[in-house]
Design an enzyme around this catalytic site. Structure first.
Site, short mmCIF file in Angstrom:
data_model
loop_
_atom_site.label_atom_id
_atom_site.label_comp_id
_atom_site.label_asym_id
_atom_site.label_seq_id
_atom_site.Cartn_x
_atom_site.Cartn_y
_atom_site.Cartn_z
N ILE A 99 1.04 -3.46 -7.94
CA ILE A 99 0.49 -4.81 -7.99
C ILE A 99 0.65 -5.39 -9.40
O ILE A 99 0.08 -4.88 -10.37
CB ILE A 99 -0.99 -4.83 -7.56
CG1 ILE A 99 -1.17 -4.09 -6.22
CG2 ILE A 99 -1.48 -6.27 -7.45
CD1 ILE A 99 -0.30 -4.63 -5.09
N GLU A 141 0.84 -1.19 0.00
CA GLU A 141 0.00 0.00 0.00
C GLU A 141 0.88 1.24 0.00
O GLU A 141 2.10 1.15 0.25
CB GLU A 141 -0.91 0.01 1.24
CG GLU A 141 -1.88 -1.15 1.29
CD GLU A 141 -2.89 -1.02 2.44
OE1 GLU A 141 -2.84 0.00 3.16
OE2 GLU A 141 -3.70 -1.94 2.62
N GLU A 184 9.48 -7.89 -3.50
CA GLU A 184 9.34 -9.08 -2.64
C GLU A 184 10.36 -9.07 -1.49
O GLU A 184 10.92 -10.10 -1.11
CB GLU A 184 9.43 -10.37 -3.45
CG GLU A 184 8.24 -10.53 -4.39
CD GLU A 184 8.00 -11.96 -4.82
OE1 GLU A 184 8.21 -12.89 -4.03
OE2 GLU A 184 7.59 -12.15 -5.98
N ARG A 225 33.48 -8.38 -30.92
CA ARG A 225 33.87 -6.97 -31.01
C ARG A 225 35.39 -6.83 -31.13
O ARG A 225 36.14 -7.36 -30.30
CB ARG A 225 33.38 -6.23 -29.76
CG ARG A 225 33.89 -4.82 -29.59
CD ARG A 225 33.33 -3.89 -30.65
NE ARG A 225 33.65 -2.50 -30.33
CZ ARG A 225 33.50 -1.48 -31.18
NH1 ARG A 225 33.00 -1.72 -32.38
NH2 ARG A 225 33.82 -0.26 -30.82
N GLY A 234 29.36 2.05 -25.61
CA GLY A 234 28.23 2.85 -26.09
C GLY A 234 27.05 2.00 -26.50
O GLY A 234 25.89 2.38 -26.31
N SER A 238 7.58 -2.26 2.96
CA SER A 238 8.33 -3.19 3.81
C SER A 238 7.62 -3.38 5.15
O SER A 238 7.66 -4.46 5.74
CB SER A 238 9.75 -2.66 4.05
OG SER A 238 10.47 -2.60 2.84
#
Length: 386
Positions: A162, A132, A370, A275, A347, A137
Protein backbone atom coordinates in the site's frame (compact mmCIF):
# COMPACT_ATOMS: atom_id res chain seq x y z
CA UNK A 1 -6.26 18.42 -25.33
CA UNK A 2 -8.06 17.29 -28.46
CA UNK A 3 -6.17 20.05 -30.28
CA UNK A 4 -3.02 18.01 -29.82
CA UNK A 5 -4.47 14.93 -31.47
CA UNK A 6 -5.28 16.92 -34.60
CA UNK A 7 -2.47 19.49 -34.71
CA UNK A 8 0.34 18.12 -32.55
CA UNK A 9 0.21 21.21 -30.31
CA UNK A 10 -1.07 21.21 -26.75
CA UNK A 11 -3.39 24.04 -25.71
CA UNK A 12 -1.39 26.78 -24.00
CA UNK A 13 -2.61 26.11 -20.44
CA UNK A 14 -1.51 22.47 -20.67
CA UNK A 15 1.80 23.40 -22.28
CA UNK A 16 2.59 25.91 -19.56
CA UNK A 17 1.75 23.39 -16.85
CA UNK A 18 4.05 20.79 -18.40
CA UNK A 19 6.89 23.31 -18.68
CA UNK A 20 6.43 24.45 -15.07
CA UNK A 21 6.53 20.89 -13.76
CA UNK A 22 9.50 20.12 -16.02
CA UNK A 23 11.44 22.99 -14.45
CA UNK A 24 10.49 21.79 -10.96
CA UNK A 25 11.58 18.26 -11.80
CA UNK A 26 14.96 19.41 -13.10
CA UNK A 27 15.70 22.04 -10.46
CA UNK A 28 14.15 20.54 -7.30
CA UNK A 29 13.62 16.81 -7.79
CA UNK A 30 16.68 15.75 -9.79
CA UNK A 31 19.33 17.09 -7.35
CA UNK A 32 18.02 14.96 -4.46
CA UNK A 33 16.78 11.86 -6.30
CA UNK A 34 19.95 9.80 -5.96
CA UNK A 35 20.23 10.64 -2.25
CA UNK A 36 16.68 9.58 -1.41
CA UNK A 37 16.99 6.48 -3.56
CA UNK A 38 20.19 5.39 -1.82
CA UNK A 39 18.83 6.15 1.65
CA UNK A 40 15.36 4.73 0.93
CA UNK A 41 14.03 7.97 2.43
CA UNK A 42 10.73 9.68 1.69
CA UNK A 43 11.28 13.07 -0.04
CA UNK A 44 9.22 15.28 2.26
CA UNK A 45 10.78 18.48 0.91
CA UNK A 46 9.84 17.53 -2.66
CA UNK A 47 6.29 16.62 -1.63
CA UNK A 48 6.00 19.97 0.13
CA UNK A 49 7.12 21.67 -3.09
CA UNK A 50 4.55 19.78 -5.15
CA UNK A 51 1.89 20.73 -2.61
CA UNK A 52 2.85 24.39 -2.84
CA UNK A 53 2.51 24.20 -6.64
CA UNK A 54 -0.97 22.74 -6.27
CA UNK A 55 -0.15 19.45 -7.99
CA UNK A 56 -2.13 17.36 -5.51
CA UNK A 57 -5.20 19.39 -6.35
CA UNK A 58 -4.88 19.46 -10.14
CA UNK A 59 -8.04 17.52 -11.11
CA UNK A 60 -10.29 18.72 -8.27
CA UNK A 61 -12.71 21.66 -8.03
CA UNK A 62 -11.63 24.80 -6.19
CA UNK A 63 -14.42 24.31 -3.64
CA UNK A 64 -12.45 21.38 -2.23
CA UNK A 65 -9.09 23.14 -2.34
CA UNK A 66 -8.26 21.94 -5.84
CA UNK A 67 -6.90 23.75 -8.87
CA UNK A 68 -9.99 23.32 -11.02
CA UNK A 69 -8.12 21.37 -13.68
CA UNK A 70 -8.72 17.90 -15.07
CA UNK A 71 -7.24 14.42 -15.13
CA UNK A 72 -5.17 15.12 -18.22
CA UNK A 73 -3.42 17.94 -16.38
CA UNK A 74 -2.46 15.44 -13.70
CA UNK A 75 -1.14 13.09 -16.38
CA UNK A 76 1.06 15.79 -17.89
CA UNK A 77 2.56 16.50 -14.46
CA UNK A 78 3.19 12.79 -13.89
CA UNK A 79 4.92 12.44 -17.24
CA UNK A 80 7.34 15.27 -16.47
CA UNK A 81 8.10 13.95 -12.98
CA UNK A 82 8.46 10.40 -14.29
CA UNK A 83 11.28 11.48 -16.58
CA UNK A 84 13.39 12.31 -13.55
CA UNK A 85 12.16 10.30 -10.55
CA UNK A 86 9.50 7.60 -10.60
CA UNK A 87 9.30 7.51 -6.79
CA UNK A 88 8.21 11.14 -6.71
CA UNK A 89 5.81 10.59 -9.59
CA UNK A 90 4.12 7.59 -7.96
CA UNK A 91 3.78 9.52 -4.70
CA UNK A 92 1.75 12.14 -6.57
CA UNK A 93 -0.16 9.59 -8.66
CA UNK A 94 -1.18 7.51 -5.66
CA UNK A 95 -1.92 10.58 -3.56
CA UNK A 96 -4.35 11.89 -6.17
CA UNK A 97 -5.85 9.01 -8.14
CA UNK A 98 -5.82 6.41 -5.36
CA UNK A 99 -5.93 8.58 -2.25
CA UNK A 100 -8.20 11.55 -2.88
CA UNK A 101 -10.12 10.47 -5.98
CA UNK A 102 -12.23 7.72 -4.31
CA UNK A 103 -13.50 10.29 -1.81
CA UNK A 104 -14.24 12.78 -4.56
CA UNK A 105 -16.00 10.20 -6.73
CA UNK A 106 -17.99 8.35 -4.08
CA UNK A 107 -17.92 10.31 -0.84
CA UNK A 108 -20.84 12.17 0.71
CA UNK A 109 -20.68 15.90 1.41
CA UNK A 110 -19.40 15.44 4.95
CA UNK A 111 -16.59 13.11 3.85
CA UNK A 112 -15.58 15.41 1.01
CA UNK A 113 -15.53 18.50 3.19
CA UNK A 114 -13.57 16.76 5.94
CA UNK A 115 -10.88 15.07 3.87
CA UNK A 116 -10.51 16.62 0.43
CA UNK A 117 -9.16 20.04 1.49
CA UNK A 118 -6.32 18.28 3.34
CA UNK A 119 -5.56 15.90 0.49
CA UNK A 120 -5.87 18.31 -2.44
CA UNK A 121 -3.55 20.82 -0.77
CA UNK A 122 -0.95 18.14 -0.07
CA UNK A 123 -1.17 18.64 3.68
CA UNK A 124 -2.07 14.99 4.11
CA UNK A 125 -1.79 11.75 2.15
CA UNK A 126 -4.24 8.86 1.86
CA UNK A 127 -3.65 5.24 0.91
CA UNK A 128 -5.71 2.86 -1.23
CA UNK A 129 -6.15 -0.39 0.72
CA UNK A 130 -7.12 -2.98 -1.88
CA UNK A 131 -4.39 -5.59 -2.33
CA UNK A 132 -4.08 -8.40 0.23
CA UNK A 133 -1.70 -11.35 0.66
CA UNK A 134 -4.26 -13.61 -1.06
CA UNK A 135 -6.02 -11.00 -3.19
CA UNK A 136 -3.88 -9.22 -5.77
CA UNK A 137 -5.08 -9.48 -9.36
CA UNK A 138 -7.96 -11.48 -7.87
CA UNK A 139 -9.21 -8.52 -5.86
CA UNK A 140 -12.53 -10.29 -5.42
CA UNK A 141 -10.71 -12.66 -3.06
CA UNK A 142 -10.72 -10.02 -0.33
CA UNK A 143 -10.62 -11.53 3.18
CA UNK A 144 -10.48 -8.40 5.32
CA UNK A 145 -13.82 -8.12 7.12
CA UNK A 146 -15.88 -5.25 8.50
CA UNK A 147 -18.59 -6.33 10.93
CA UNK A 148 -21.38 -4.05 12.11
CA UNK A 149 -21.40 -3.49 15.87
CA UNK A 150 -23.94 -0.90 16.96
CA UNK A 151 -22.99 2.36 15.25
CA UNK A 152 -19.54 1.14 14.25
CA UNK A 153 -17.68 -1.04 11.79
CA UNK A 154 -15.12 -3.38 13.34
CA UNK A 155 -12.39 -4.22 10.82
CA UNK A 156 -9.99 -7.15 10.92
CA UNK A 157 -7.53 -8.24 8.26
CA UNK A 158 -4.42 -7.25 6.36
CA UNK A 159 -3.39 -5.36 3.24
CA UNK A 160 -0.08 -5.30 1.39
CA UNK A 161 1.91 -3.15 -1.04
CA UNK A 162 0.00 0.00 0.00
CA UNK A 163 1.55 3.25 -1.25
CA UNK A 164 1.64 6.41 0.91
CA UNK A 165 0.35 4.42 3.88
CA UNK A 166 3.02 5.07 6.50
CA UNK A 167 4.44 8.57 6.05
CA UNK A 168 4.40 11.25 8.73
CA UNK A 169 1.63 13.01 6.79
CA UNK A 170 -0.51 9.95 6.04
CA UNK A 171 -3.89 10.53 7.65
CA UNK A 172 -6.24 8.06 6.00
CA UNK A 173 -6.52 4.71 4.25
CA UNK A 174 -9.57 3.69 2.24
CA UNK A 175 -10.08 -0.03 2.80
CA UNK A 176 -12.02 -2.69 0.91
CA UNK A 177 -13.62 -5.19 3.27
CA UNK A 178 -16.21 -7.95 3.22
CA UNK A 179 -19.30 -6.55 4.93
CA UNK A 180 -21.57 -9.56 4.38
CA UNK A 181 -22.89 -11.81 1.63
CA UNK A 182 -25.40 -11.21 -1.13
CA UNK A 183 -26.80 -14.15 -3.08
CA UNK A 184 -24.00 -16.34 -1.81
CA UNK A 185 -21.32 -13.90 -3.01
CA UNK A 186 -19.11 -11.65 -0.94
CA UNK A 187 -20.48 -8.17 -0.36
CA UNK A 188 -17.42 -5.90 -0.61
CA UNK A 189 -17.67 -2.33 0.63
CA UNK A 190 -15.17 0.49 1.15
CA UNK A 191 -14.57 2.16 4.48
CA UNK A 192 -12.50 5.19 5.46
CA UNK A 193 -10.00 4.41 8.22
CA UNK A 194 -8.07 7.30 9.80
CA UNK A 195 -4.54 6.14 10.54
CA UNK A 196 -4.84 7.30 14.16
CA UNK A 197 -7.52 4.66 14.83
CA UNK A 198 -6.47 2.10 17.50
CA UNK A 199 -5.70 -1.28 15.96
CA UNK A 200 -4.47 0.15 12.66
CA UNK A 201 -0.78 -0.55 12.11
CA UNK A 202 1.47 0.33 9.21
CA UNK A 203 4.00 -2.47 9.44
CA UNK A 204 7.71 -1.85 8.63
CA UNK A 205 8.31 -0.61 5.11
CA UNK A 206 9.26 -3.02 2.36
CA UNK A 207 12.82 -3.35 1.08
CA UNK A 208 12.05 -2.94 -2.62
CA UNK A 209 13.97 -3.40 -5.85
CA UNK A 210 12.96 0.08 -7.02
CA UNK A 211 10.79 3.08 -6.16
CA UNK A 212 13.00 3.32 -3.08
CA UNK A 213 11.89 6.85 -2.18
CA UNK A 214 8.22 5.87 -2.37
CA UNK A 215 6.47 4.91 0.86
CA UNK A 216 5.07 1.34 0.76
CA UNK A 217 3.89 -0.78 3.69
CA UNK A 218 1.87 -3.82 4.62
CA UNK A 219 -1.05 -2.89 6.88
CA UNK A 220 -2.77 -4.79 9.66
CA UNK A 221 -6.21 -4.19 11.17
CA UNK A 222 -6.99 -5.63 14.59
CA UNK A 223 -10.47 -4.80 15.88
CA UNK A 224 -10.25 -1.40 14.20
CA UNK A 225 -13.45 0.44 15.12
CA UNK A 226 -14.71 3.33 12.99
CA UNK A 227 -18.15 4.99 12.77
CA UNK A 228 -20.68 3.52 10.34
CA UNK A 229 -20.73 6.90 8.62
CA UNK A 230 -17.20 6.10 7.37
CA UNK A 231 -18.71 3.82 4.74
CA UNK A 232 -17.58 5.26 1.40
CA UNK A 233 -20.24 5.07 -1.26
CA UNK A 234 -23.02 2.54 -1.39
CA UNK A 235 -22.70 -0.61 0.69
CA UNK A 236 -21.72 -3.56 -1.49
CA UNK A 237 -20.40 -1.33 -4.29
CA UNK A 238 -16.85 -1.12 -2.98
CA UNK A 239 -15.32 -3.54 -5.46
CA UNK A 240 -17.12 -1.99 -8.44
CA UNK A 241 -16.16 1.51 -7.34
CA UNK A 242 -12.52 0.57 -6.94
CA UNK A 243 -12.51 -0.92 -10.43
CA UNK A 244 -13.59 2.49 -11.75
CA UNK A 245 -10.76 4.11 -9.78
CA UNK A 246 -8.29 1.60 -11.23
CA UNK A 247 -9.48 2.30 -14.79
CA UNK A 248 -8.69 5.98 -14.28
CA UNK A 249 -5.47 5.21 -12.46
CA UNK A 250 -4.18 3.17 -15.38
CA UNK A 251 -4.16 6.29 -17.53
CA UNK A 252 -2.13 8.06 -14.87
CA UNK A 253 0.29 5.15 -14.56
CA UNK A 254 0.63 5.16 -18.36
CA UNK A 255 1.58 8.84 -18.22
CA UNK A 256 4.17 8.13 -15.53
CA UNK A 257 5.55 5.26 -17.63
CA UNK A 258 5.77 7.49 -20.71
CA UNK A 259 7.80 9.91 -18.64
CA UNK A 260 10.16 7.10 -17.65
CA UNK A 261 10.46 5.95 -21.27
CA UNK A 262 11.15 9.50 -22.47
CA UNK A 263 13.61 10.10 -19.65
CA UNK A 264 15.61 7.12 -20.88
CA UNK A 265 15.59 8.56 -24.40
CA UNK A 266 16.74 11.98 -23.22
CA UNK A 267 19.56 10.57 -21.09
CA UNK A 268 20.66 8.26 -23.91
CA UNK A 269 20.78 11.06 -26.48
CA UNK A 270 22.88 13.19 -24.15
CA UNK A 271 25.25 10.34 -23.34
CA UNK A 272 25.54 9.17 -26.96
CA UNK A 273 26.62 12.67 -27.99
CA UNK A 274 29.16 13.00 -25.17
CA UNK A 275 30.65 9.54 -24.86
CA UNK A 276 33.65 8.99 -27.11
CA UNK A 277 34.78 5.57 -28.31
CA UNK A 278 36.95 4.58 -31.24
CA UNK A 279 37.59 8.22 -32.07
CA UNK A 280 34.00 9.50 -32.25
CA UNK A 281 30.80 10.00 -30.27
CA UNK A 282 29.06 6.65 -29.88
CA UNK A 283 25.86 8.19 -31.26
CA UNK A 284 27.55 8.30 -34.66
CA UNK A 285 27.40 4.51 -34.72
CA UNK A 286 24.27 3.27 -36.43
CA UNK A 287 23.74 0.52 -33.85
CA UNK A 288 23.42 3.12 -31.11
CA UNK A 289 21.49 5.65 -33.19
CA UNK A 290 18.94 3.06 -34.29
CA UNK A 291 18.49 1.77 -30.75
CA UNK A 292 17.70 5.28 -29.53
CA UNK A 293 15.39 5.85 -32.50
CA UNK A 294 13.36 2.77 -31.47
CA UNK A 295 13.26 4.07 -27.92
CA UNK A 296 11.84 7.39 -29.14
CA UNK A 297 9.24 5.56 -31.22
CA UNK A 298 8.10 3.54 -28.20
CA UNK A 299 7.72 6.68 -26.09
CA UNK A 300 5.79 8.47 -28.85
CA UNK A 301 3.35 5.61 -29.40
CA UNK A 302 2.78 5.20 -25.67
CA UNK A 303 2.17 8.92 -25.23
CA UNK A 304 -0.41 8.91 -28.01
CA UNK A 305 -2.13 5.95 -26.32
CA UNK A 306 -2.53 7.67 -22.97
CA UNK A 307 -3.59 10.94 -24.60
CA UNK A 308 -6.31 9.01 -26.42
CA UNK A 309 -7.50 7.27 -23.26
CA UNK A 310 -7.58 10.55 -21.34
CA UNK A 311 -9.53 12.24 -24.15
CA UNK A 312 -12.17 9.51 -24.06
CA UNK A 313 -12.42 9.72 -20.28
CA UNK A 314 -12.80 13.50 -20.25
CA UNK A 315 -15.42 13.30 -23.01
CA UNK A 316 -17.49 10.93 -20.89
CA UNK A 317 -17.06 8.08 -23.36
CA UNK A 318 -16.15 4.45 -22.56
CA UNK A 319 -12.42 4.32 -21.91
CA UNK A 320 -11.72 1.00 -20.16
CA UNK A 321 -10.13 -0.64 -23.22
CA UNK A 322 -8.13 2.47 -24.13
CA UNK A 323 -6.86 2.76 -20.54
CA UNK A 324 -5.70 -0.86 -20.53
CA UNK A 325 -3.99 -0.44 -23.89
CA UNK A 326 -2.25 2.71 -22.70
CA UNK A 327 -1.12 1.14 -19.45
CA UNK A 328 0.22 -1.97 -21.15
CA UNK A 329 1.97 -0.19 -24.02
CA UNK A 330 3.48 2.50 -21.82
CA UNK A 331 4.73 0.17 -19.09
CA UNK A 332 6.37 -2.07 -21.67
CA UNK A 333 7.92 0.98 -23.35
CA UNK A 334 9.38 2.09 -20.02
CA UNK A 335 10.85 -1.32 -19.30
CA UNK A 336 12.22 -1.80 -22.83
CA UNK A 337 13.70 1.71 -22.91
CA UNK A 338 15.28 1.27 -19.50
CA UNK A 339 16.96 -1.94 -20.66
CA UNK A 340 18.20 -0.33 -23.88
CA UNK A 341 19.40 2.80 -22.10
CA UNK A 342 21.38 0.71 -19.64
CA UNK A 343 23.01 -1.09 -22.57
CA UNK A 344 23.89 2.21 -24.25
CA UNK A 345 25.52 3.45 -21.04
CA UNK A 346 27.50 0.21 -20.76
CA UNK A 347 29.21 -0.18 -17.40
CA UNK A 348 28.05 3.27 -16.35
CA UNK A 349 24.46 2.12 -16.78
CA UNK A 350 25.01 -0.36 -13.96
CA UNK A 351 26.12 2.37 -11.57
CA UNK A 352 23.48 3.92 -9.34
CA UNK A 353 24.86 7.41 -9.86
CA UNK A 354 23.31 7.45 -13.35
CA UNK A 355 19.55 8.03 -13.70
CA UNK A 356 19.13 5.17 -16.19
CA UNK A 357 20.09 2.70 -13.48
CA UNK A 358 17.17 3.91 -11.37
CA UNK A 359 14.84 3.63 -14.34
CA UNK A 360 16.08 0.08 -14.87
CA UNK A 361 15.19 -0.85 -11.29
CA UNK A 362 12.05 1.25 -11.10
CA UNK A 363 10.34 0.38 -14.37
CA UNK A 364 9.57 -3.27 -13.76
CA UNK A 365 6.82 -2.47 -11.26
CA UNK A 366 5.02 -0.49 -13.97
CA UNK A 367 4.19 -3.83 -15.62
CA UNK A 368 2.75 -5.11 -12.33
CA UNK A 369 1.10 -2.36 -10.26
CA UNK A 370 -2.50 -1.21 -10.84
CA UNK A 371 -3.13 -4.29 -12.95
CA UNK A 372 -0.47 -6.56 -14.41
CA UNK A 373 0.16 -6.78 -18.14
CA UNK A 374 -1.74 -10.06 -18.10
CA UNK A 375 -4.76 -8.36 -16.51
CA UNK A 376 -4.65 -5.65 -19.18
CA UNK A 377 -4.66 -8.30 -21.92
CA UNK A 378 -7.62 -9.98 -20.25
CA UNK A 379 -9.53 -6.69 -20.08
CA UNK A 380 -8.76 -5.78 -23.69
CA UNK A 381 -9.87 -9.21 -24.89
CA UNK A 382 -13.05 -8.95 -22.83
CA UNK A 383 -13.86 -5.56 -24.35
CA UNK A 384 -13.45 -7.15 -27.76
CA UNK A 385 -16.11 -9.70 -26.88
CA UNK A 386 -13.71 -12.61 -26.41
Amino acid sequence: MTDYLSTGSLPEEYRQLALTVRDFAQQVVAPVSAKHDAEHSFPYEVVAGMAEMGLFGLPFPEEFGGMGGDYFALCLALEELGKVDQSVAITLEAGVSLGAMPIYRFGDDKQKNEWLPQLTRGRALAGFGLTEPDAGSDAGGTRTTAIEDGESWVINGAKQFITNSGTDITRLVTVTAVTGTNGGKKEISTILVPTSTPGFVAEPAYNKVGWNASDTHPLSFTDVRVPKENLLGERGRGYANFLRILDEGRIAIAALAVGAAQGCVDESVRYANERQAFGQAIGRNQAIAFKIARMEARAHVARTAYYDAAALMLAGKPFKKAASIAKMVASEAAMDNARDATQIFGGNGFMNEYPVSRHYRDSKILEIGEGTTEVQLMLIARELGL
